[in-house]
Design a protein around this motif. Structure first.
Motif, short mmCIF file in Angstrom:
data_model
loop_
_atom_site.label_atom_id
_atom_site.label_comp_id
_atom_site.label_asym_id
_atom_site.label_seq_id
_atom_site.Cartn_x
_atom_site.Cartn_y
_atom_site.Cartn_z
N GLY A 1 -13.34 14.76 37.63
CA GLY A 1 -13.98 13.66 38.06
C GLY A 1 -12.87 12.71 38.70
O GLY A 1 -12.19 12.14 37.88
N GLY A 2 -12.91 12.58 39.98
CA GLY A 2 -12.56 11.48 40.59
C GLY A 2 -10.88 11.64 40.82
O GLY A 2 -10.21 10.76 41.11
N ILE A 3 -10.31 12.91 40.75
CA ILE A 3 -8.86 13.19 40.94
C ILE A 3 -8.88 13.42 42.56
O ILE A 3 -9.46 14.44 43.12
N GLY B 1 -13.63 18.52 43.05
CA GLY B 1 -14.57 19.20 44.21
C GLY B 1 -14.37 18.06 45.20
O GLY B 1 -14.17 18.69 46.24
N THR B 2 -14.94 16.82 44.85
CA THR B 2 -15.05 15.86 45.97
C THR B 2 -13.77 15.75 46.94
O THR B 2 -13.98 15.74 48.14
N ALA B 3 -12.84 15.83 46.47
CA ALA B 3 -11.38 15.52 47.39
C ALA B 3 -11.42 16.85 48.23
O ALA B 3 -11.02 16.52 49.64
N LEU C 1 -14.04 17.02 29.66
CA LEU C 1 -14.03 15.62 29.71
C LEU C 1 -14.42 15.26 31.08
O LEU C 1 -13.51 15.60 32.09
N GLU C 2 -15.38 14.75 31.19
CA GLU C 2 -16.13 14.42 32.70
C GLU C 2 -16.15 13.09 33.19
O GLU C 2 -16.67 12.24 32.25
N ALA C 3 -15.44 12.49 33.96
CA ALA C 3 -15.72 11.05 34.60
C ALA C 3 -16.82 11.24 35.52
O ALA C 3 -17.42 9.98 35.80
N GLY C 4 -17.37 12.71 35.82
CA GLY C 4 -18.48 12.39 37.02
C GLY C 4 -17.96 12.74 38.35
O GLY C 4 -17.08 12.10 38.63
N SER C 5 -18.52 13.61 38.99
CA SER C 5 -18.26 13.81 40.45
C SER C 5 -18.07 12.62 41.37
O SER C 5 -19.04 11.93 41.48
N GLY C 6 -17.24 12.60 42.04
CA GLY C 6 -17.00 11.34 42.85
C GLY C 6 -16.75 10.16 42.16
O GLY C 6 -16.81 8.81 42.85
N ALA C 7 -16.26 10.24 40.97
CA ALA C 7 -15.93 9.06 40.08
C ALA C 7 -14.81 8.12 40.86
O ALA C 7 -14.02 8.75 41.51
C1 1GP Z 1 -17.46 17.28 38.63
O1 1GP Z 1 -15.48 17.08 37.22
C2 1GP Z 1 -15.89 17.81 38.54
O2 1GP Z 1 -18.08 17.76 37.64
C3 1GP Z 1 -15.20 17.16 39.82
O3 1GP Z 1 -15.37 16.12 40.11
O4 1GP Z 1 -15.76 16.11 42.60
O5 1GP Z 1 -14.81 14.04 41.50
O6 1GP Z 1 -13.57 16.22 42.08
P1 1GP Z 1 -14.89 15.53 41.65
#
Ligand code: 1GP
Length: 241
Positions: A204-206, A226-228, A174-180
Motif C-alpha cells: 500500500g502506497g510504496i 501495484g500502483t507505482a 499489513l495493508e495501507a490500501g492500494s494507492g495509499a
Molecule cells: C494493495 O498492497 C497493495 O492491496 C499494493 O498497494 O497499489 O499502493 O502499491 P499499491
C-alpha cells in the motif's frame, strides 16, 4: 513439488526479501500482458499477485492464463471477491479481514468460496489481512464497509496480528490500501514483525526504491506493489539492484 506457502516460508527463513507485483484485472489491459510481464521477469520481482477490490466476473481467469504464458513466477490470487477465484493460478491468499468487523469478510465470503475450492487443486493459504489507516479512504475500506485500524493504536494493531497468528493464519498482511498516500511506518511494521513468527506481507502506497528498502528494513518479508507500476512502468528500472 513444494507448495507455494512452503516455498515462501523457506525463502523467508533464509532471509530472502520477496517482492510481489500486484496486477489489478480491473485496471490492467490484457493486451499489454506480454510486454508488462517481460519487465516483471527482468526485475527483482519474485511473485505476481492478481486481484482487486472491484473486478468484473470472468476477467481474472483470462488474465491469469495470459500471465502464465509469459512467466515462470508463481501467480497468487489476492481476491477482493469470490468471483476472482480461478484454479489457473498457483495459490490463493484466503484473506480474512481481521481489522474489520464485517462478518462477510471475516468468514462469509469464505463459505461462499468453498464450492469453488473444494474440488480445485489451487493451494489455499490462510492469511490475516489488516487494513491500517492511510490518510485517505481506500477501495478496501469502501468495498468491505470496514474501518481501518488507526495508525496510532499500535497495540491494537499488534494484538490483532497476533490473534490472527494464534488462529493459525500462515501469513499476515499489513495493508495501507492500494494507492495509499503514504506507506506504513517503520514503527508499525517493526513492532508487528517482532510479535510474529509467520511471514509478514506489507503493501500500500510504496512508490520509491527508498520506501521499498525502508519497508524491508522495518521487517517486511514480502512487499506488494501495484500502483507505482500501473502509473509508470519505468519504476521497474528504479528498483533494479
Ligand atoms: C494493495 O498492497 C497493495 O492491496 C499494493 O498497494 O497499489 O499502493 O502499491 P499499491
Amino acid at each position: 513439488m513444494k507448495g507455494v506457502c512452503e516455498n515462501i516460508l523457506e525463502a523467508v527463513s533464509n532471509g530472502e526479501k520477496l517482492l510481489a507485483i500486484l496486477i489489478d484485472p480491473d485496471k490492467f489491459h490484457v493486451e499489454n500482458t506480454a510486454s508488462f510481464i517481460k519487465k516483471v521477469n527482468a526485475s527483482v520481482a519474485t511473485h505476481i499477485f492478481v486481484g482487486g477490490s472491484i473486478v468484473e466476473e470472468n476477467v481474472t481467469e483470462a488474465l491469469v492464463v495470459e500471465i502464465k504464458k509469459h512467466t515462470n513466477l508463481l501467480v497468487i490470487l489476492f481476491p477482493g471477491d469470490v468471483s476472482q477465484i480461478t484454479n489457473k493460478a498457483d495459490a490463493i491468499l484466503f484473506l480474512s479481514l481481521i481489522s474489520g468487523r464485517n462478518p462477510d469478510y471475516l468468514i462469509g465470503k469464505h463459505i461462499d468460496a468453498v464450492s469453488k475450492l473444494r474440488n480445485s487443486n489451487l493451494e489455499v493459504i490462510p492469511t490475516g489481512y489488516l487494513l491500517i489507516e492511510s490518510g485517505k479512504v481506500t477501495a478496501v475500506e469502501e468495498v468491505t464497509e470496514t474501518k481501518p485500524l488507526p495508525r496510532n493504536e499500535i497495540q491494537l494493531i499488534i494484538d490483532s496480528a497476533k490473534a490472527g497468528e494464534l488462529l493459525g493464519m500462515q501469513f499476515m498482511y499489513l495493508e495501507a490500501g492500494s494507492g495509499a498516500k503514504e506507506p506504513l511506518t517503520h514503527e508499525i511494521i517493526s513492532l508487528v514483525k517482532k510479535e510474529l513468527k509467520i511471514p509478514l506481507i506489507v503493501g500500500g502506497g510504496i512508490r520509491s526504491k527508498n520506501e521499498l528498502e525502508n519497508t524491508y528494513n522495518s521487517g517486511a518479508d514480502l512487499v506488494v506493489i501495484g500502483t507505482a507500476f500501473e502509473e509508470n512502468e519505468s519504476f521497474f528500472d528504479d528498483i533494479r539492484k
